[in-house]
Design an enzyme around this catalytic site. Structure first.
Site, PDB file in Angstrom:
ATOM      1  CG  ASP A  51      -3.629   2.522   4.613  1.00 49.06           C
ATOM      2  OD1 ASP A  51      -4.683   2.115   4.092  1.00 49.06           O
ATOM      3  OD2 ASP A  51      -2.794   1.761   5.138  1.00 49.06           O
ATOM      4  CG  ASP A  88      -0.219   0.078   2.536  1.00 46.01           C
ATOM      5  OD1 ASP A  88       1.029   0.141   2.522  1.00 46.01           O
ATOM      6  OD2 ASP A  88      -0.885   0.077   3.579  1.00 46.01           O
ATOM      7  CG  ASP A 116       1.092   4.107   4.798  1.00 45.80           C
ATOM      8  OD1 ASP A 116       0.056   3.510   4.460  1.00 45.80           O
ATOM      9  OD2 ASP A 116       2.013   3.579   5.443  1.00 45.80           O
TER      10      ASP A 116
END
Length: 468
Positions: free
Chosen positions: A392, A303, A305
């Protein structure tokens, strides 16, 4: 001889008379630090001067070497001679002592307190062709080496870390994680178990794993890890219990899961995720909005951030709904889980090592064109030209931006050790929100990450240096 007649107007006492042998200090500020200055190459007059300087600043300086010493300070660059002399003193606690050069003393005097011992401060010794240096016990004191010379061992340990994380066995997970972190930082290659006995955080069980090679190592990596089990948990929305249930049903691939009529996937699991190619660190600002992307230099990630904030107090709480709305308008939003801020001063700083922060945050799955997502070794699924990617977002207040940066940048072990170092070595509490000095009973302000490192007396590390 390395030791010298006592300074500060005293004759040198016997080692048993440690308390009486310490130079008097009217105001002892650092009772946990006990210094011993080696006279060799320093000279008696200079040793006396440095002793008076240290005691005037609240340090305890002993004139005799004993097991109560925490820092041995020497100007002698002959490390082999120094260590031979130290080993001949019959000290039981020598492995726990910091044997440092005069640079550490100078920095401590300048700061007016004992600074954290970094690798650059240590007087290292060589035993044979491999460099056997004292290794700092905290991950926040060790930089990532340019090449992991013990990769075959750290790979095995990290598989065990992941396995125990998935099975929720905390003790072994932390132990193996600490050991892997230490081995990553070594500038030499471990050849035998004897090369690890003096290393911090490397216990007997870990040394046994290091000692064995060949078939047993392959068994650890290929069998204990249960590759399919770990593969399942890499999907957002699939936890250990779901992965275990699928595995026990005999499912070994995503295609088998999708073909099984009895497996009901929720919205998160249906979308799936892709690994991302390396993302570079970047910071941008536009119309009062700051956005920070951080990475640890790893080749791939599951992912990305994003840390976003604004200079307008209180407005950060409205940023994430605006961003999610814009993503939905563009048709990019497959899944969203928004958690509003619950930040309250009475909750911080948190005393748990791995607690989540209280900021407004959201966990997203975005629908991106396949050509925009590179790397990871995964082909775009047949029949569609896009991939699902985890993103995120977290939105802290501007005054807590630096703490959020630090808390979201680093391996889990780095972050854990950073908080442990603050608590144990500095009597402070650190989390993603604040740094609290318990001795002064006050919060310490920070505009950048470097400010936080400075408060802790640590040398600053760039994000890509925080894996060891």
């Amino acid at each position: 001889m390395l030791s010298a007649p006592g300074s500060c107007g005293r004759k040198r006492a016997r080692p048993a008379e440690v308390t009486a042998d310490a130079c008097e200090c009217k105001d002892v500020k650092f009772g946990d630090a006990r210094l011993f200055l080696v006279e060799r190459k320093m000279g008696r007059s200079r040793r006396s001067f440095l002793t008076k300087l240290a005691t005037s600043k609240g340090f305890i300086v002993d004139q005799s070497l004993s097991d109560e010493i925490t820092h041995v300070i020497s100007e002698d660059k002959d490390a082999a001679f120094l260590w031979e002399w130290l080993k001949g003193r019959g000290l039981k606690n020598l492995p726990t002592m910091h044997v440092v050069g005069i640079g550490w003393f100078t920095e401590s005097m300048k700061e007016g307190r004992p600074v954290a011992v970094e690798t650059r401060h240590l007087i290292q010794m060589r035993t044979g062709p491999a460099q056997q240096s004292t290794v700092c016990p905290y991950a926040c004191q060790r930089r990532t080496t340019t090449a992991n010379k013990n990769k075959r061992f750290t790979d095995a340990l990290e598989v065990l870390v992941e396995y125990h994380e998935l099975t929720e066995i905390e003790g072994p997970r932390v132990a193996y994680s600490r050991a892997a972190s230490v081995l990553k930082s070594l500038p030499w290659t471990i050849e035998s178990m004897g090369g690890t006995e003096a290393l911090p955080c490397v216990g007997e069980k870990t040394r046994t794993l290091i000692q064995v090679t060949g078939w047993y190592y392959s068994y650890i990596v290929l069998n204990i890890s249960d590759q399919e089990y770990i593969l399942f948990t890499s999907v957002f929305g699939v936890g250990p219990k779901t992965a275990d249930k699928w595995y026990r049903r005999g499912l070994r691939s995503f295609s088998q899961i999708l073909a099984d009529p009895d497996v009901q996937l929720n919205r998160m699991q249906q979308n799936g995720t892709s690994r991302l190619q390396r993302v570079r660190n970047s910071t941008s600002a536009s119309k009062g909005l700051w956005l920070e992307i951080r990475c640890l230099g790893k080749e791939f990630g599951h992912d990305v951030d994003f840390i976003v904030t604004t200079a307008e107090p209180g407005r950060e709480n409205s940023l994430l709904p605006l961003i999610m709305g814009r993503l939905e308008e563009q048709g990019l939003l497959l899944f969203q889980a928004h958690h509003p801020s619950t930040l309250a001063l009475k909750k911080i700083p948190c005393r748990r090592f791995e607690a989540m922060d209280y900021y407004s945050k959201c966990f997203l799955i975005l629908k991106l064109e396949g050509s925009r997502v590179q790397g990871g070794g995964q082909a775009v699924p047949a029949g569609r030209g896009w991939r699902a990617v985890r993103v995120d977002l977290v939105a802290p207040p501007i005054e807590r931006f630096a703490f959020t940066q630090l808390g979201w940048t680093g391996s889990k072990q780095f972050e854990r050790d950073l908080r442990r170092f603050a608590r144990v070595e500095r009597n402070m509490l650190l989390d993603n929100h604040a740094l609290f000095d318990k001795a002064k009973n006050q919060f310490l302000a920070a505009v950048t990450e470097k400010d936080i490192f400075a408060h802790l007396g640590l040398e600053y590390m760039e994000p890509w240096q925080r894996n060891a």
